[in-house]
Write a protein that holds these residues in place. Structure first.
Motif, PDB file in Angstrom:
ATOM      1  N   ARG A 148      68.535 -62.191 -50.045  1.00 49.78           N
ATOM      2  CA  ARG A 148      67.694 -62.139 -48.842  1.00 49.78           C
ATOM      3  C   ARG A 148      68.446 -62.751 -47.661  1.00 49.78           C
ATOM      4  NH1 ARG A 148      63.644 -59.318 -47.687  1.00 49.78           N
ATOM      5  NH2 ARG A 148      62.442 -59.874 -49.497  1.00 49.78           N
ATOM      6  N   GLY A 149      69.158 -63.844 -47.896  1.00 49.10           N
ATOM      7  CA  GLY A 149      69.925 -64.489 -46.832  1.00 49.10           C
ATOM      8  C   GLY A 149      71.029 -63.614 -46.274  1.00 49.10           C
ATOM      9  N   LEU A 150      71.603 -62.773 -47.121  1.00 50.55           N
ATOM     10  CA  LEU A 150      72.660 -61.863 -46.675  1.00 50.55           C
ATOM     11  C   LEU A 150      72.106 -60.558 -46.111  1.00 50.55           C
ATOM     12  CD1 LEU A 150      75.119 -62.372 -49.649  1.00 50.55           C
ATOM     13  CD2 LEU A 150      75.448 -63.143 -47.312  1.00 50.55           C
ATOM     14  N   GLY A 151      70.796 -60.396 -46.138  1.00 54.29           N
ATOM     15  CA  GLY A 151      70.165 -59.194 -45.594  1.00 54.29           C
ATOM     16  C   GLY A 151      70.260 -57.987 -46.509  1.00 54.29           C
ATOM     17  N   LEU A 152      70.503 -58.210 -47.799  1.00 50.66           N
ATOM     18  CA  LEU A 152      70.676 -57.098 -48.732  1.00 50.66           C
ATOM     19  C   LEU A 152      69.360 -56.583 -49.300  1.00 50.66           C
ATOM     20  CD1 LEU A 152      73.829 -58.396 -50.588  1.00 50.66           C
ATOM     21  CD2 LEU A 152      73.714 -56.581 -48.909  1.00 50.66           C
ATOM     22  N   LEU A 153      68.264 -57.305 -49.089  1.00 48.27           N
ATOM     23  CA  LEU A 153      66.959 -56.861 -49.596  1.00 48.27           C
ATOM     24  C   LEU A 153      66.099 -56.238 -48.504  1.00 48.27           C
ATOM     25  CD1 LEU A 153      65.986 -59.714 -52.053  1.00 48.27           C
ATOM     26  CD2 LEU A 153      66.593 -57.374 -52.611  1.00 48.27           C
ATOM     27  N   THR A 154      66.621 -56.144 -47.298  1.00 38.47           N
ATOM     28  CA  THR A 154      65.854 -55.599 -46.185  1.00 38.47           C
ATOM     29  C   THR A 154      66.191 -54.123 -46.019  1.00 38.47           C
ATOM     30  OG1 THR A 154      66.004 -57.737 -45.100  1.00 38.47           O
ATOM     31  CG2 THR A 154      65.339 -55.878 -43.742  1.00 38.47           C
ATOM     32  N   ARG A 155      65.157 -53.289 -46.032  1.00 33.17           N
ATOM     33  CA  ARG A 155      65.375 -51.856 -45.818  1.00 33.17           C
ATOM     34  C   ARG A 155      65.584 -51.617 -44.343  1.00 33.17           C
ATOM     35  NH1 ARG A 155      64.154 -47.165 -44.001  1.00 33.17           N
ATOM     36  NH2 ARG A 155      63.940 -45.297 -45.244  1.00 33.17           N
ATOM     37  N   ASP A 156      66.610 -50.867 -43.994  1.00 38.68           N
ATOM     38  CA  ASP A 156      66.889 -50.551 -42.598  1.00 38.68           C
ATOM     39  C   ASP A 156      65.889 -49.487 -42.141  1.00 38.68           C
ATOM     40  OD1 ASP A 156      67.952 -50.016 -40.125  1.00 38.68           O
ATOM     41  OD2 ASP A 156      70.027 -50.031 -40.821  1.00 38.68           O
ATOM     42  N   PRO A 157      65.008 -49.795 -41.184  1.00 35.08           N
ATOM     43  CA  PRO A 157      63.933 -48.867 -40.835  1.00 35.08           C
ATOM     44  C   PRO A 157      64.337 -47.732 -39.906  1.00 35.08           C
ATOM     45  CG  PRO A 157      63.745 -50.822 -39.502  1.00 35.08           C
ATOM     46  CD  PRO A 157      64.899 -51.050 -40.440  1.00 35.08           C
ATOM     47  N   ARG A 158      65.577 -47.745 -39.421  1.00 36.50           N
ATOM     48  CA  ARG A 158      65.980 -46.721 -38.452  1.00 36.50           C
ATOM     49  C   ARG A 158      66.059 -45.360 -39.122  1.00 36.50           C
ATOM     50  NH1 ARG A 158      71.361 -49.321 -36.298  1.00 36.50           N
ATOM     51  NH2 ARG A 158      71.479 -49.778 -38.507  1.00 36.50           N
ATOM     52  N   ILE A 159      65.384 -44.383 -38.522  1.00 39.23           N
ATOM     53  CA  ILE A 159      65.397 -43.021 -39.049  1.00 39.23           C
ATOM     54  C   ILE A 159      65.705 -42.062 -37.914  1.00 39.23           C
ATOM     55  CG2 ILE A 159      63.836 -43.420 -40.980  1.00 39.23           C
ATOM     56  CD1 ILE A 159      61.608 -42.220 -39.208  1.00 39.23           C
ATOM     57  N   ARG A 160      65.907 -40.815 -38.240  1.00 42.61           N
ATOM     58  CA  ARG A 160      66.220 -39.791 -37.261  1.00 42.61           C
ATOM     59  C   ARG A 160      65.021 -39.557 -36.354  1.00 42.61           C
ATOM     60  NH1 ARG A 160      64.954 -34.645 -37.297  1.00 42.61           N
ATOM     61  NH2 ARG A 160      66.225 -33.187 -36.145  1.00 42.61           N
ATOM     62  N   GLN A 161      65.274 -39.450 -35.051  1.00 46.05           N
ATOM     63  CA  GLN A 161      64.201 -39.216 -34.091  1.00 46.05           C
ATOM     64  C   GLN A 161      63.687 -37.793 -34.231  1.00 46.05           C
ATOM     65  OE1 GLN A 161      65.361 -40.009 -30.079  1.00 46.05           O
ATOM     66  NE2 GLN A 161      63.336 -39.658 -29.246  1.00 46.05           N
ATOM     67  N   ARG A 162      62.372 -37.633 -34.171  1.00 46.46           N
ATOM     68  CA  ARG A 162      61.804 -36.306 -34.368  1.00 46.46           C
ATOM     69  C   ARG A 162      62.089 -35.401 -33.190  1.00 46.46           C
ATOM     70  NH1 ARG A 162      57.352 -34.330 -32.144  1.00 46.46           N
ATOM     71  NH2 ARG A 162      56.103 -35.618 -30.752  1.00 46.46           N
ATOM     72  N   ARG A 163      62.025 -34.102 -33.445  1.00 45.54           N
ATOM     73  CA  ARG A 163      62.273 -33.106 -32.424  1.00 45.54           C
ATOM     74  C   ARG A 163      61.082 -33.032 -31.480  1.00 45.54           C
ATOM     75  NH1 ARG A 163      60.019 -28.569 -31.830  1.00 45.54           N
ATOM     76  NH2 ARG A 163      61.000 -26.988 -30.567  1.00 45.54           N
ATOM     77  N   MET A 164      61.343 -33.008 -30.169  1.00 45.76           N
ATOM     78  CA  MET A 164      60.270 -32.956 -29.174  1.00 45.76           C
ATOM     79  C   MET A 164      60.017 -31.513 -28.734  1.00 45.76           C
ATOM     80  SD  MET A 164      59.712 -36.137 -28.893  1.00 45.76           S
ATOM     81  CE  MET A 164      60.543 -37.642 -29.280  1.00 45.76           C
ATOM     82  N   VAL A 165      58.779 -31.224 -28.416  1.00 50.41           N
ATOM     83  CA  VAL A 165      58.399 -29.894 -27.961  1.00 50.41           C
ATOM     84  C   VAL A 165      58.979 -29.661 -26.572  1.00 50.41           C
ATOM     85  CG1 VAL A 165      56.444 -28.411 -27.365  1.00 50.41           C
ATOM     86  CG2 VAL A 165      56.295 -29.977 -29.300  1.00 50.41           C
ATOM     87  N   GLY A 166      59.541 -28.486 -26.342  1.00 55.17           N
ATOM     88  CA  GLY A 166      60.080 -28.141 -25.030  1.00 55.17           C
ATOM     89  C   GLY A 166      61.437 -28.721 -24.731  1.00 55.17           C
ATOM     90  N   MET A 167      62.104 -29.234 -25.718  1.00 56.23           N
ATOM     91  CA  MET A 167      63.417 -29.853 -25.499  1.00 56.23           C
ATOM     92  C   MET A 167      64.549 -28.991 -26.029  1.00 56.23           C
ATOM     93  SD  MET A 167      63.148 -32.772 -24.000  1.00 56.23           S
ATOM     94  CE  MET A 167      62.283 -34.291 -23.838  1.00 56.23           C
ATOM     95  N   GLY A 168      64.316 -27.746 -26.285  1.00 53.40           N
ATOM     96  CA  GLY A 168      65.383 -26.845 -26.710  1.00 53.40           C
ATOM     97  C   GLY A 168      65.892 -27.114 -28.103  1.00 53.40           C
ATOM     98  N   GLY A 169      65.051 -27.622 -28.988  1.00 52.65           N
ATOM     99  CA  GLY A 169      65.425 -27.807 -30.385  1.00 52.65           C
ATOM    100  C   GLY A 169      66.077 -29.129 -30.710  1.00 52.65           C
ATOM    101  N   LYS A 170      66.252 -30.007 -29.730  1.00 52.52           N
ATOM    102  CA  LYS A 170      66.868 -31.308 -29.979  1.00 52.52           C
ATOM    103  C   LYS A 170      65.898 -32.413 -29.574  1.00 52.52           C
ATOM    104  CE  LYS A 170      70.883 -29.729 -31.215  1.00 52.52           C
ATOM    105  NZ  LYS A 170      71.449 -29.973 -32.516  1.00 52.52           N
ATOM    106  N   ALA A 171      66.202 -33.637 -29.988  1.00 50.57           N
ATOM    107  CA  ALA A 171      65.299 -34.739 -29.715  1.00 50.57           C
ATOM    108  C   ALA A 171      65.357 -35.197 -28.253  1.00 50.57           C
ATOM    109  CB  ALA A 171      65.617 -35.919 -30.628  1.00 50.57           C
ATOM    110  N   ARG A 172      66.554 -35.264 -27.676  1.00 47.87           N
ATOM    111  CA  ARG A 172      66.693 -35.838 -26.327  1.00 47.87           C
ATOM    112  C   ARG A 172      67.214 -34.863 -25.284  1.00 47.87           C
ATOM    113  NH1 ARG A 172      67.492 -41.900 -26.367  1.00 47.87           N
ATOM    114  NH2 ARG A 172      66.483 -42.516 -28.280  1.00 47.87           N
ATOM    115  N   ARG A 173      67.489 -33.657 -25.676  1.00 49.53           N
ATOM    116  CA  ARG A 173      68.012 -32.676 -24.731  1.00 49.53           C
ATOM    117  C   ARG A 173      66.904 -32.219 -23.778  1.00 49.53           C
ATOM    118  NH1 ARG A 173      70.148 -27.136 -27.069  1.00 49.53           N
ATOM    119  NH2 ARG A 173      69.325 -25.871 -25.403  1.00 49.53           N
ATOM    120  N   LYS A 174      67.249 -32.041 -22.525  1.00 46.05           N
ATOM    121  CA  LYS A 174      66.282 -31.527 -21.545  1.00 46.05           C
ATOM    122  C   LYS A 174      66.869 -30.284 -20.911  1.00 46.05           C
ATOM    123  CE  LYS A 174      64.098 -35.897 -20.366  1.00 46.05           C
ATOM    124  NZ  LYS A 174      64.701 -36.733 -21.389  1.00 46.05           N
ATOM    125  N   LYS A 175      66.002 -29.464 -20.398  1.00 43.50           N
ATOM    126  CA  LYS A 175      66.478 -28.277 -19.716  1.00 43.50           C
ATOM    127  C   LYS A 175      67.150 -28.688 -18.410  1.00 43.50           C
ATOM    128  CE  LYS A 175      63.114 -25.221 -21.737  1.00 43.50           C
ATOM    129  NZ  LYS A 175      61.734 -24.777 -21.665  1.00 43.50           N
TER     130      LYS A 175
END
Length: 134
Positions: free
Chosen positions: A102-129
């Motif tokens: 626990r002290g070394l951080g080996l029991l902590t699950r890394d919560p970062r996941i892929r950002q979901r695709r947004m509507v109207g963004m051309g198929g990518k999460a952060r792309r804008k027209k």
């Protein structure tokens, strides 16, 4: 004795899209990932990540493992496997190892996941027209 007849400790580790199912055995044999030796599955820098929980707990010579890993890339799979190993070691050894890991951080699950695709963004999460210039 066949591996199916041996007693093992089971744990799951996840990271991003990767999931690792780990079986921890007592003894000294070669650890495998998806049926391959670990040295043939992961590149050398990631092997250090995978074996870090065993080294930290001082259990390198006492345990070996087999793992089924799926999804994600090699880095995510290595981190998922390390988390699964750490959880299995805690189940095997109890509180004496839990504090170290626990002290070394080996029991902590890394919560970062892929950002979901947004509507109207051309198929990518952060792309804008592109906005018109004139």
């Amino acid at each position: 004795m066949n591996k199916a007849e041996k007693k093992f400790i089971y744990a799951i580790g996840r990271r991003k899209e990767a999931a690792a199912r780990v079986r921890l055995f007592k003894g000294k044999e070669e650890s495998t990932v998806n049926g391959k030796p670990i040295k043939g599955y992961f590149p050398i820098p990631l092997q250090a990540t995978v074996f870090r929980p065993l080294e930290s707990a001082g259990s390198q010579d006492k345990f070996y493992f087999t793992a089924k890993v799926s999804g994600g890339g090699t880095r995510g799979q290595a981190d998922a496997l390390a988390l699964g190993l750490a959880r299995a070691l805690v189940s095997a050894n109890g509180d004496e190892v839990k504090g170290k890991l626990r002290g070394l951080g080996l029991l902590t699950r890394d919560p970062r996941i892929r950002q979901r695709r947004m509507v109207g963004m051309g198929g990518k999460a952060r792309r804008k027209k592109q906005s018109p210039k004139r």
